[in-house]
Design a protein around this motif. Structure first.
Motif, mmCIF file in Angstrom:
data_model
loop_
_atom_site.group_PDB
_atom_site.id
_atom_site.type_symbol
_atom_site.label_atom_id
_atom_site.label_comp_id
_atom_site.label_asym_id
_atom_site.label_seq_id
_atom_site.Cartn_x
_atom_site.Cartn_y
_atom_site.Cartn_z
ATOM 1 N N ASP B 172 1.106 -1.110 0.155
ATOM 2 C CA ASP B 172 0.090 -0.143 0.002
ATOM 3 C C ASP B 172 0.689 1.142 0.084
ATOM 4 O O ASP B 172 0.402 2.397 -0.583
ATOM 5 N N LEU B 173 1.891 1.423 0.770
ATOM 6 C CA LEU B 173 2.860 2.544 0.742
ATOM 7 C C LEU B 173 3.536 2.704 -0.643
ATOM 8 O O LEU B 173 3.650 3.903 -1.275
ATOM 9 N N ALA B 176 0.654 3.999 -2.621
ATOM 10 C CA ALA B 176 0.218 5.546 -2.256
ATOM 11 C C ALA B 176 1.254 6.324 -2.909
ATOM 12 O O ALA B 176 0.966 7.491 -3.166
ATOM 13 N N LEU B 191 11.288 6.318 -0.257
ATOM 14 C CA LEU B 191 10.326 5.472 0.479
ATOM 15 C C LEU B 191 11.069 4.299 0.810
ATOM 16 O O LEU B 191 11.366 3.842 1.993
ATOM 17 N N LEU B 195 12.981 2.933 4.274
ATOM 18 C CA LEU B 195 12.106 1.882 5.186
ATOM 19 C C LEU B 195 12.756 0.886 5.700
ATOM 20 O O LEU B 195 12.397 0.051 6.357
ATOM 21 N N ARG B 276 11.368 4.256 16.276
ATOM 22 C CA ARG B 276 10.451 3.736 17.086
ATOM 23 C C ARG B 276 9.184 3.273 16.164
ATOM 24 O O ARG B 276 8.545 2.192 16.748
ATOM 25 N N TRP B 277 9.034 3.918 15.200
ATOM 26 C CA TRP B 277 7.942 3.370 14.429
ATOM 27 C C TRP B 277 8.185 2.031 13.930
ATOM 28 O O TRP B 277 7.052 1.310 13.517
ATOM 29 N N ARG B 280 6.088 0.098 16.993
ATOM 30 C CA ARG B 280 4.793 0.257 16.906
ATOM 31 C C ARG B 280 4.331 -0.049 15.662
ATOM 32 O O ARG B 280 4.860 0.395 14.644
ATOM 33 N N TYR B 282 2.358 0.855 12.071
ATOM 34 C CA TYR B 282 1.959 2.143 11.700
ATOM 35 C C TYR B 282 0.910 2.011 10.633
ATOM 36 O O TYR B 282 0.595 2.939 9.701
ATOM 37 N N LEU B 283 0.321 0.908 10.212
ATOM 38 C CA LEU B 283 -0.751 0.795 9.611
ATOM 39 C C LEU B 283 -1.930 0.501 10.191
ATOM 40 O O LEU B 283 -2.185 -0.273 11.281
ATOM 41 N N TRP B 284 -2.940 0.975 9.853
ATOM 42 C CA TRP B 284 -4.320 0.856 10.276
ATOM 43 C C TRP B 284 -5.095 0.044 9.712
ATOM 44 O O TRP B 284 -5.463 0.101 8.288
ATOM 45 N N ARG B 285 -5.675 -1.086 10.174
ATOM 46 C CA ARG B 285 -6.557 -2.015 9.503
ATOM 47 C C ARG B 285 -7.754 -2.141 10.042
ATOM 48 O O ARG B 285 -8.080 -2.168 11.239
#
Lengths: 356, 285
Positions: B172-173, B176, B191, B195, B276-277, B280, B282-285
């Motif tokens: 998706d990234l 996007a 990107l 990453l 830090r990301w 945690r 970082y994708l909302w599903r």
């Protein structure tokens, strides 16, 4: 063909799976068009084809009079909000919003003014210095919308954007979306599997199944005049009641005969042979005076001002919806049922098409 | 519950095995560095930092440190670049990716001795297919040869870690960023590369660790020569033991290598904490 977005005969196969199978759609400028269907019906494939992330096997997509099928995604005047939001984890919000502008080689002053404009509009100005992992679900959602809007697209695509949020937040964002859409006059193509969400926000509703359009039109039109059994079943909660049977006329009274169950109809329909009678839950009334049909109350669900009542008779489940009244309905009680008003249709049991 | 107790017991057992097998010998080795122990006979006693001062007064030792540093730096840099380039170039081709994975793993199936034999023949100054007109018999030539063999042998590390990193980039990234209008070049540099930056750091530091620790292949190929041109710390340590019977000196080299390892490991951790990301979602599903 003066529609803003015009899709004709779109096809896309993944191996043996037909994700899009001759999909047609036209959307006018400034509409909030919602495409709804069960999962796997080709909704996301449709959006990705419009965005240019997938290449359709066949068909045309015209936006504002230009065919965009051959264009690279980078060159399409389209913004998209992804289901996962797809915010770049290594960038701050203002850098995320600047990405589409930098790609268009827009000057940095212009960038700044456009970002602050969008941020103010979406009320995310105070989030500009944060990273995506420091945002709440609703904030991230708005940033994702901002990222799509900042490039000033002619068409905004939204792929189930609210499916990950809790109900009240999704509700709030739906209100805001309608407000944003009205004040910007932007055309939105919104995809969801949630029929209630679709019915509540759409100015144009498209029900999709197996890569095809089952019916398109105003939400009220689709709900009240479903063109086929699938649309009738898919829209509405609690679901539409289905009775396969035949028409009988007894002493001038129309009776729907399903062998083990008989239901009186308010008028005599023009109909031949077997059919599926579909009755919306709000078009069945429960009453004390005897009629041919009776059923036992199994559940009473309070939904605010409405009651959704589940009844059972001879192994058949019937849903009735009514306004909250002083009348007490107790579980285990037996009531008589009658069809009222016009909220019933007949479908061909084989093809599922409307027959009367 | 019974099952869990057994698992707990196994856990303690492995802890004891680790303590006896790994920790105690290490402590003993570290302790040796502060004595005057010789390889043969004689009792030894605590001798302070004399082993270290003996080392630092030896020019050969200082040269070995510099040499090892250069060797580790060049190998890690090349490993990172080659691993990255190889992994990215086959990342979207499923079959090719498998073929490359098998190819880079192949050296791991060979023993050090057979690799050494293979390259001794390939690089043989007289009649070897890759002798390059005797270049590899020169001091810098031998150094280059060692780097090539080390890279060839360890490429699976760089390729695999980078491939794993690339596979964690959400589709998706990338999609996007295309809708955002980024060119494929920008998508790569702005990107994808950021990453996988943690993986790049991981490859760099892991290959540095492997390079500093490497002994067998270098010893078998060059024995540290010609003219000490390929005498890394590990080989220096071995020679110190073999030719000078200086057990405490060799142990002191070991302690210094261990310190280098620990600081590289810390570097790796610090690198991780900055992002830090990645911890945690970082994708909302």
């Amino acid at each position: 063909m003066n529609s803003w977005l015009n899709i004709r005969g779109l096809r896309k196969n993944f191996g043996d799976v037909r994700a899009l199978d001759g999909f047609d759609l036209s959307v006018d400028r400034g509409e909030l068009c919602v495409v709804v269907g069960p999962s796997g019906c080709g909704k996301t494939t449709l959006l990705k084809s419009i965005a240019g992330l997938l290449r359709p096997d066949d068909g045309s997509i015209a936006l504002d009079g230009t065919d965009i099928v051959e264009l690279q995604p980078q060159r399409r005047p389209v913004g998209m909000v992804f289901q996962t939001l797809a915010l770049y984890p290594h960038l701050k919000v203002n850098e995320i919003l600047a990405f589409p502008l930098r790609a268009q080689r827009i000057s940095s002053e212009e960038q700044r003014s456009r970002i602050s404009e969008v941020a103010e509009f979406l009320e995310i100005s105070r989030l500009l210095g944060r990273y995506p992992h420091e945002l709440s679900g609703g904030e991230a959602q708005r940033v994702a919308v901002g990222r799509a809007l900042v490039k000033r697209p002619k068409l905004l695509l939204m792929d189930e954007p609210f499916s990950s949020l809790d109900a009240s937040l999704a509700e709030e964002l739906r209100h805001r979306l309608i407000e944003w859409q009205r004040s910007l006059g932007i055309t939105i193509l919104f995809v969801t599997h949630d029929q209630a969400e679709a019915l509540s926000i759409a100015t144009k509703l498209v029900v999709m199944k197996g890569g095809r359009v089952m019916q398109a039109g105003a939400p009220k039109e689709l709900y009240e005049n479903s063109a086929n059994l699938f649309v009738a079943k898919f829209l509405g909660s609690p679901p539409v009641n289905l009775f396969e049977g035949e028409l009988e006329v007894v002493n001038g009274q129309a009776v729907w005969n399903c062998n083990d169950f008989k239901l009186e109809l308010p008028a005599i329909p023009k109909l031949f042979g077997r059919a599926v009678l579909a009755v919306r839950p709000e078009s069945i009334s429960t009453r004390d005076e005897p009629s041919l049909a009776s059923a036992e109350i199994i559940q009473v669900q309070h939904r605010g001002s409405e009651l959704a009542i589940m009844l059972k008779t001879s192994g058949r489940t019937i849903w009735v919806k009514k306004y909250l009244s002083r009348e007490e309905l107790g579980v285990g009680e037996r009531v008589f049922l009658k069809v009222r008003g016009k909220g019933y249709f007949f479908f061909d049991p084989e093809t599922g098409e409307l027959v009367g | 519950m019974v099952k869990r107790d057994w698992l707990g017991f196994l856990g303690y057992l492995s802890l004891i095995a680790f303590a006896v097998g790994a920790v105690l010998p290490s402590i003993y080795a570290v302790a040796l560095a502060f004595t005057n122990a010789k390889l043969f006979g004689e009792l030894f006693r605590f001798d302070g930092l004399s082993a270290f001062s003996r080392l630092f007064s030896d020019r050969g030792f200082l040269a070995a440190i510099v040499r090892t540093g250069i060797f580790a730096l060049i190998t890690s840099l090349l490993m990172t670049v080659i691993g990255c380039a190889l992994a990215f170039s086959v990342s979207e081709r499923r079959i090719l990716k498998r073929v490359v994975a098998i190819a880079v793993f192949f050296p791991w199936l060979l023993s050090e001795a057979s690799i050494a034999a293979l390259y001794r023949w390939l690089f043989d100054p007289i009649g070897g297919p890759l002798s390059l007109g005797g270049f590899l018999a020169t001091e810098s030539g031998a150094f280059v040869a060692i780097i090539i063999v080390q890279l060839w042998r360890e490429l699976a590390l760089g390729f695999l870690v980078m491939t794993a990193g690339i596979e964690t980039i959400p589709k998706d990234l990338v999609d996007a960023s295309r809708v955002d209008g980024l060119s494929e070049r920008s998508i790569f540099f702005r990107l994808k590369l950021p990453l996988v930056s943690r993986m790049i750091g991981l490859v760099f530091i892991l290959s540095a660790l492997r390079a500093v620790g490497e002994f067998g292949i270098i010893y078998l190929l060059t024995s540290g020569g010609p003219a000490n041109a390929t005498e890394m710390l590990s080989i220096y340590m071995f020679k110190r033991l073999l030719y000078h019977h200086d057990l405490s000196g060799a142990a002191a080299v070991g302690v210094l290598i261990m310190l280098a390892f620990i600081s590289l490991g810390l570097l790796l951790n610090l690198w991780g904490f900055r992002r830090r990301w990645e911890k945690r979602g970082y994708l909302w599903r």
